[in-house]
Design an enzyme around this catalytic site. Structure first.
Site: not given
Ligand code: CTP
Length: 404
Positions: A312-313, A292, A212, A278, A282, A346, A276, A342
């Protein structure tokens, strides 16, 4: 003793009626024990004299870039290195435009480009010039480069207009300079902060990946701000173009799974705060192709099978490894409502919500505007550079921690 004692301050004066007030500022600074040198632009000379400023600063005044006698003594690069802080008061619209463009066509703009010291501007101009989109765009550029802006104040102007554009009074400029030069307190000494930053990169095959647009700037700025207050900081970072902030331990990872293991390892030394920042992908490939992948057959379509990455978080929050868990919520709609859900889902203490649909802030931008939410409170700091915002967020998190 004043925080200004023995500080080396370079005062730049540009052309504007407020220039006469800067004589008083120089007097206040020298009285507080600062060593002050003054630089005038050509425009400033119509409003104040070198003689007066030489008398109040106790140093010869410089105004030309290529001055053979001055180059023998203190050349312009030396002068840029000499300064602990550069303050331009008044800063005219013309000066702001030239500085925002990175021009070096007189001594003052050259010094601003050549210095590594903090630079502060006290803008002063007619209210219509201040409101003009060109000035406002230059202002945003300068803010995003961490130039401190003091004022302008509002009120009656020398030209008869009323509005924003008056230079702040010398005593207020003096106070702002004192704050800019005050030593940063080391109140986070003994604390361990673990911060994730940047994107993750999920391999598809040996040459392709899913990722991303995250630049990592916000997480890196938070790491630098916590470190500056004395915390020991571990930064678990996906691939970025950024250098690790000084004094911060950086662990470089690629995938979300690697990020989780690196954080767990870092948190063997218990963390006081986990942030978090980062943008974790997902999903990842169910199976990464070992060779390849080739276009096969005549089909115009291709399907990849993805599986969910660990959160992760949320995982770390369940494992109870940090006293204070702070997440980000990158949203494009219903920002506050999604962020709140969230926060709960979380198991976080705080969530920093930002609207990534706006092109002027967030992803890959130097500026950001966020709303910070706890279970029952909400704060919205102003839109500002990511490093200025990071300082405020570290302060907010520290205050929240002390009430837990
Ligand atoms: N995060 C994480 N691990 C993941 C996804 C997100 O630790 N696999 C953490 C991000 O670092 C951030 C928070 O969760 O602190 C929210 O991330 P965000 O991308 O906004 O949310 P998602 O959980 O991915 O939800 P969605 O994509 O459905 O909005």
């Amino acid at each position: 003793m004043s925080s200004l004692a023995n500080k080396q301050i370079l005062v730049g004066i540009t052309g504007g009626i407020a220039a006469y007030k800067t004589i008083e500022l120089v007097r206040l600074l020298t009285k507080a024990g600062a060593d002050v040198q003054v630089v005038l632009t050509e425009g400033a000379k119509a409003f104040v004299t070198e003689m007066t400023l030489q008398a109040v600063s106790g140093h010869p005044v410089r105004s030309t870039l290529l001055d053979p006698s001055a180059e023998l003594g203190m050349g312009h690069i030396e002068l840029a290195k000499w300064a602990d802080l550069i303050i331009i008061a008044p800063a005219s619209a013309d000066f702001m435009a030239r500085y925002a463009q990175g021009m070096a066509n007189d001594l003052l703009t050259t010094l601003c480009l050549a210095t590594e010291a903090p630079v502060a501007l006290a803008p002063a101009m007619n209210q219509a010039m201040w409101k003009h989109p060109a000035t406002q765009t230059n202002l945003q550029t300068l803010i995003s480069r961490d130039v401190a802006i003091i004022g302008p104040a509002s009120g009656a102007q020398a030209c008869g207009d009323v509005g924003a554009g008056r230079m702040e009074e010398p005593v207020d400029l003096f106070k702002a300079i004192e704050q800019l030069l005050a030593p940063i307190q080391q109140d986070l000494a003994g604390q361990h902060w673990v911060i994730t930053a940047g994107p993750t990169m999920e391999a598809i095959d040996p040459v392709r990946y899913i990722s991303n647009h995250s630049s990592g700037k916000m997480g890196y700025a938070l790491a630098a701000a916590a470190q500056a207050r004395g915390a020991s900081v571990t930064l678990v970072s996906g691939p970025t173009q950024l250098d690790a902030p000084q004094g911060v331990k950086r662990i470089e990872i690629k995938s979300a799974e690697d990020m989780l293991s690196a954080c767990r390892e870092a948190m063997v030394k218990p963390a006081d705060v986990f942030i978090g920042a980062a943008a974790v992908a997902d999903f990842r490939m169910k199976e990464v192709a070992s060779q390849k992948m080739k276009k096969t057959g005549d089909s115009d379509e291709m399907q990849l099978t993805l599986v969910k990455n660990p959160d992760v978080i949320a995982t770390l929050s369940q494992e109870n490894t940090a006293k204070c868990m702070v997440g980000f919520a990158a949203e494009t709609q219903d920002v506050i409502a999604y962020a709140k859900s969230k926060l709960e889902r979380k198991g976080l203490d705080l969530i920093i919500a930002n609207d990534v649909s706006r092109t002027d802030i967030g992803f890959n931008n130097d500026e950001n505007q966020v709303t910070v939410l706890s279970k029952d409170q909400q704060w919205t700091p102003p839109k500002e550079s990511k490093s200025a915002l990071a300082i405020e967020l570290v302060e907010l998190i520290t205050q929240y921690q002390s009430t837990k």
